[in-house]
Design an enzyme around this catalytic site. Structure first.
Site, short mmCIF file in Angstrom:
data_model
loop_
_atom_site.label_atom_id
_atom_site.label_comp_id
_atom_site.label_asym_id
_atom_site.label_seq_id
_atom_site.Cartn_x
_atom_site.Cartn_y
_atom_site.Cartn_z
N LYS A 246 0.87 -1.18 0.00
CA LYS A 246 0.00 0.00 0.00
C LYS A 246 0.90 1.23 0.00
O LYS A 246 1.94 1.24 0.67
CB LYS A 246 -0.88 -0.03 1.26
CG LYS A 246 -1.91 1.10 1.33
CD LYS A 246 -2.82 0.94 2.56
CE LYS A 246 -3.88 2.02 2.65
NZ LYS A 246 -4.75 1.86 3.84
N SER B 196 -9.76 2.02 2.93
CA SER B 196 -8.85 2.77 2.10
C SER B 196 -7.83 1.91 1.34
O SER B 196 -7.25 2.38 0.37
CB SER B 196 -8.07 3.77 2.96
OG SER B 196 -7.24 3.09 3.88
N SER C 118 -10.08 -0.36 7.10
CA SER C 118 -9.45 -0.15 5.79
C SER C 118 -8.77 -1.36 5.18
O SER C 118 -8.39 -1.32 4.01
CB SER C 118 -8.44 1.00 5.87
OG SER C 118 -9.12 2.24 5.81
#
Lengths: 485, 479, 95
Positions: free
Chosen positions: A76, A151, A175
């Site tokens: 990420k 997210s 997330s």
């Protein structure tokens, strides 16, 4: 050549010499390029990935072995990667290539993993749809008109679309789990402090936690075993031995008591999802678990408490983005104030600005007790609810999100309804408990996720239960049909 | 009328702790390095980095707390104080708001009239220092040096117990002495190791309510502190006496103009939005730790002065002066032990040594004369090898580095005191013969002239004659 | 919860953000919406409940006092928008 789709499969294929890490890496790089429209990656590090893959192949040839030697993964874009762009999904960091690695990145690299690139995300990890990325929304591989969740939407969509076998994610209020659910993969948010936060760009420090996003519980166990552990640079990392998560996967579920959180099955849950959840619970029953309804009386206040605590911490964490030492700086600032205000207002997107504003407000003079202190008290009550639940059950199950993936743009004008996406995931975040989401079926062609919440540091049990479920079912093997351009 | 107003002052003293590394990072705290060469990712507030607490700040903070008789918090915790300023890279300062490490305590400060007064201390808390903004013109810009950012500070907050600028200075001096004694801080004021913020207000004599106060920030010398406060007192008195009201504000002392002025950057009311620092957990210290610190603490100035008075039978004022600086106190004790005469040692250390220090503007650690040398010198006075006058000359020679050994110097320059009567008597006789008028007056009862004769003999002998001996001979010859 | 325009401006000042008029109005209304959501927690009785600022029931580890960070100024300042002679530059600060 067909390549194994899971980390575990790749480890054994690479060991057996079925293909090289370079071939596998090339396969992923080609697929990433072919499925570019999903927008899963912000940065693809092709050259360094191939170089790392070749090094892994030579190391193997020289007789070396490492747990993830030559396995391609993605990070990420919230994890700092030395000399590689790290944007956190923000314009503010459009040019930021830190001179250091996050602890998670370092550990996975030392374990032999090959980094393919950095995945897309909601700006500073604030969002549940990945529509808040400065680098454009990610598309859900199951239906490209829908969101992948957020997210960690880029990581979830990448794993689901076969653009890497495993990716790292971070979870502050859901997330990892919510996008895992919406993309039909397995995602684990470990106990707060199980994985070091060093080098992970902060959203809300008392909630942020890194975890693996994979296709199977087995792969999550492989990844977590490497990611977890105390780090002297993170004072909130837990100093407790890291168990062998893989070996405990075979622990049977029979004899365990599983709590069904009734508060999670209440109004708001999509009917088709509810059916899938009920089916999954029956699978656990058939595996010999006892089901027990559980009440968590304060958990319905999770979202309100979270939307005080997380923005408050974020409002301070994001003050360092001021256009002075790194990142975006506005053009021709007329004064110091102008430099601060324009750099921040131009560099930070609307949702993040909104949360900074809410956070600053709840901490401001005269409001602290009514908001911040109150929220921390509610947080204690929620944590206590979980503690009493775990006196009665081994772990809790329920839905991960109120409904499957929604359409792009569907909720972008209604942030409160967007915030309620995390209604089932935030409780475990506030209490700092480990929680996992795994696919348990499809509703109208879209994946439905089941959430498992465990005791403090009881990741092994969650992974074991998920693995037992996945040994009996095939939902984790379901793949979206994708048109390769 | 001055007497109509009572001055109320509280001081916030920031003392930099003399640790090797910063409070939350492994960067060096050395003073005077190239700009930003000692600012690591943590000090710079880079994305993703986290603070890690330096253990060395705890024994220092605890020693200070014990030194002022405060209570030490078994659980202390850090908070974030939020504001934007270029020298504060994270946009918040990590400090202790709700749970400071040191709570309460007091110090007894000596006043000019020889009495003393108790000043209460509210709290002392740990925090990180900010960097520095340099406002010289860099093509219309300010330059930011973050080397100082993250240096550990102990902020010592007094109650508003001080009643004049000179009391405030006496208090600040006392704290300065204490932190150096306890090795909490090097106390180098010129390097900013100790800085004072003064909260000043005025109220009508007899009133129990506090007036509106102003805060004068970042004063880093005792002289400026006194002037800044005096300036602020007269400014406020002027306003109050012409019927105005004092605005609560932060002011900056400008030593060049000898005035305080409001800080423009702090004009807007600050709302610091304190909340618990989520990157750090509460710090626990137990009684065993506190006791270990207590046992390793040096003697405090107060205790040392009392001991000097009793052990060496010296005056209280002398004992206090010698105790102000631990190095000076050690020096005195060495000299006294070497020469065996504490009273003589007090005199030489207090008067001769301190006068030369002041004259040359140097500090005790840079003293060019060792205690061994001064001890040897005083021993020679005591055994009457040399006179006090010659001894002062030798001290100067030692000071200038012209010699290392007192005895060699005495030998080379044949300075040995002449004490035997057979050499001195002819000399005395010659002087008496040369001053018949004075001799007559002496014999007529003007015995004050003894000094005149002794002085003449001393001069004639080049300072080498033993003054006591000369005294006796003169008296017997004229008697 | 209604939140006034003046409050929004004041908070923007604290957060060093700037909004034009239309964005200010949007911010004002969405902050109001969020605070309404948050408001639900006021119905919880929290008398005597110890606030929980961290999920870990642990105390702080302390670091040895050693200098471990070398000078990396050049590395860090390559990332900075504007530096001169080793200093970070900002528009002139008036104290």
């Amino acid at each position: 050549m067909t390549y194994a789709e899971t980390v575990a499969g790749q480890i054994s294929d690479l060991a057996a010499g079925k293909y090289s890490s370079e071939e596998l890496t090339r396969h992923y790089l080609q697929r990433i390029e072919a499925l570019k429209t999903l927008n899963c990656y912000i940065t693809v590090t092709s050259e360094s990935a191939l170089a790392a893959a070749r090094r892994a192949d030579s190391a193997r040839a020289a007789g070396h072995s490492l747990p993830l030697l030559g396995v391609p993964i993605a990070h990420k874009d919230i994890f700092c990667t030395r000399n590689e762009l790290t944007t956190a999904g923000s314009r503010m960091l459009y040019n930021f290539a830190p001179p250091y690695d996050a602890m998670v990145v370092d550990k996975l690299e030392k374990a032999g993993a090959v980094m393919l690139g950095k995945t897309n995300m909601d700006e500073f990890a604030m969002g549940s749809s990945n529509e808040n990325s400065f680098y454009g929304p990610v598309r859900n591989p199951w239906d490209v008109t829908r969101v992948p969740g957020g997210s960690s939407g880029g990581s979830a969509a990448a794993v689901a679309a076969g653009l890497c076998a495993a990716a790292t994610g971070t979870d502050t209020g859901g997330s990892i789990r919510q996008p895992a659910a919406l993309c039909g993969i397995t995602g684990l948010k470990p106990t707060y402090g199980r994985v070091s936060r060093w080098g992970m760009i902060a959203f809300a420090s008392s909630l942020d936690q890194a975890g693996p996003m994979t296709q199977t519980a087995m792969d999550a166990a492989l990844m977590l075993g490497i990611m977890a552990g105390v780090d002297p640079r993170d004072s909130t990392s837990i100093d407790s031995p890291v168990p062998d998560y893989v070996s405990s996967l075979e622990t049977p579920v029979s004899g365990m008591t599983i709590g069904i959180c009734e508060d999670f099955m209440a109004e708001g849950l999509d009917t088709a999802s509810e059916v899938r959840i009920a089916d999954a619970i029956r699978v656990f029953e058939s595996l010999g678990a006892t089901i027990k309804p559980i009440r968590l009386p304060h958990v319905r206040y999770s979202v309100p408490a979270y939307y005080v605590i997380a923005p408050a911490e974020a409002s301070a964490n994001l003050s360092r983005y001021d256009g002075v030492r790194f990142g975006y700086r506005c053009k021709d600032p007329a004064s110091l104030e102008d430099l601060y205000k324009r750099s921040r207002s131009e560099g930070i997107g609307p949702e993040v600005q909104r949360r900074i504003m809410v956070g600053a407000f709840t901490l401001s003079a005269g409001f602290y007790d009514a908001y911040y202190r109150k929220a921390q008290q509610v947080r204690r009550l929620i944590s206590n609810d979980f503690k009493s639940a775990f006196d009665q059950v081994d772990f809790l199950v329920g839905p991960t999100s109120p409904q499957p993936a929604f359409r792009l743009g569907e909720k972008s004008d209604d942030q409160v309804s967007m915030y309620l996406q995390d209604i089932y995931t935030i409780g475990a975040s506030l209490a700092g408990l480990p929680a996992l989401s795994m696919p348990v079926g499809l509703a109208a062609g879209l994946p439905v996720g089941l959430q498992l919440i465990g005791r403090h540091l009881d990741e092994a049990r969650l992974l074991g239960a998920a693995h037992q479920f996945q040994s009996r079912t095939h939902w984790h093997e379901a793949r979206p049909e994708l048109e390769i351009s | 009328m001055m007497s109509d107003w009572e001055v109320v002052i509280g001081l916030e003293i920031h003392a930099q702790l003399n640790t090797r590394s910063k409070i939350f990072s492994g960067a060096s705290t050395r003073f005077g390095a190239e700009p930003n060469s000692q600012a690591c990712a943590i000090d710079l507030g880079f994305p993703g980095v986290l603070p890690a607490v330096n253990q060395a700040v705890y024994p220092k903070a605890v020693a200070f707390g014990l030194g002022i008789g405060a209570s030490i918090s078994h659980v202390s915790a850090f908070d974030r104080k939020n504001y934007f300023y270029p020298d504060l890279p994270k946009g918040y300062q990590i400090t202790q708001m709700d749970r400071p490490i040191v709570v309460g305590g007091s110090v007894e400060i000596p006043l000019e009239d020889g009495t003393s007064r108790e000043i209460r201390i509210t709290r002392a808390h740990l925090e990180e220092d900010a960097g520095k903004s340099l406002h010289e013109d860099f093509h219309g810009s300010s330059g930011i040096d973050l080397n100082r950012a993250g240096t550990p500070l102990l902020e010592i907050v007094s109650e508003p117990d001080l009643r004049s600028a000179s009391e405030a200075v006496a208090y600040a001096r006392y704290i300065h002495q204490l932190i150096r004694y306890l090795d909490v801080s090097d106390g180098e004021m010129a390097e900013g190791s100790m800085r004072c913020d003064a909260n000043v207000s005025l109220r009508r004599v007899g009133s129990s309510e506090l007036g509106t106060r102003t805060e004068t920030k970042n004063v880093n010398s005792f002289r400026f502190l006194e002037r800044a406060i005096d300036h602020e007192i007269s400014r406020q008195r002027g306003i109050l006496e012409s019927g105005g009201v004092i605005r609560q504000e932060t002011r900056l002392y400008d030593p060049d103009r000898d005035e305080t002025r409001p800080m423009r950057s702090k004009e807007t009311a600050m709302d610091y939005r304190y909340f618990p620092e989520p990157d750090l957990l509460p710090v626990e210290i137990d009684d065993a730790f506190i006791e270990a610190v207590r046992n390793s603490m040096p003697e405090l100035p107060r205790e040392k002065a009392a001991r000097f008075e009793a052990q060496y039978s010296i005056a209280a004022a002398d004992a206090r002066t010698l105790s102000t600086d631990p190095l000076l106190a050690d020096y005195f004790e060495s000299v006294a032990a070497l020469c065996g005469d504490p009273a003589m040692s007090v005199n030489w250390v207090r008067v001769e040594l301190l006068a030369r220090l002041r004259r040359d503007g140097i500090e005790v650690p840079a003293l060019p004369v060792s205690p061994e040398q001064l001890g040897a010198l005083l021993k020679r006075i005591k055994d009457q090898t040399i006179s006090g006058k010659v001894a002062k000359d030798i001290l100067d020679a030692l000071w200038r580095g012209e010699t290392a050994s007192v005895d060699d110097y005495i030998k080379i320059h044949s300075l040995t005191q002449v004490s035997d009567a057979s050499s001195l008597e002819p000399l005395v006789d010659r002087i008496i013969a040369g001053n018949p008028k004075q001799a007559e007056q002496y014999r007529a009862g003007k015995t004050k002239l003894l000094g005149f004769f002794v002085g003449q003999v001393m001069k004639e002998s080049g300072g080498k004659a033993n003054p006591q001996q000369v005294n006796e001979i003169v008296r017997s010859r004229l008697g | 919860m209604e939140i006034g325009e003046k409050t929004v401006r004041n908070i923007a000042e604290l957060a060093q953000l700037t909004f034009d008029e239309s964005h200010l109005a949007t911010m004002q209304s969405s902050m109001g919406d969020i605070l309404n959501l948050v408001e639900q927690m006021q119905e919880v009785d929290t008398d005597g409940v110890e606030p929980m600022s961290n999920p870990l029931d642990a105390t702080q580890r302390l670091r040895e006092d050693v200098v471990s960070e070398p000078d990396q100024r050049e590395v860090f300042q390559r990332l900075a928008p504007e530096t001169l002679e080793g200093l970070y530059l900002v528009p002139r600060v008036i104290e």
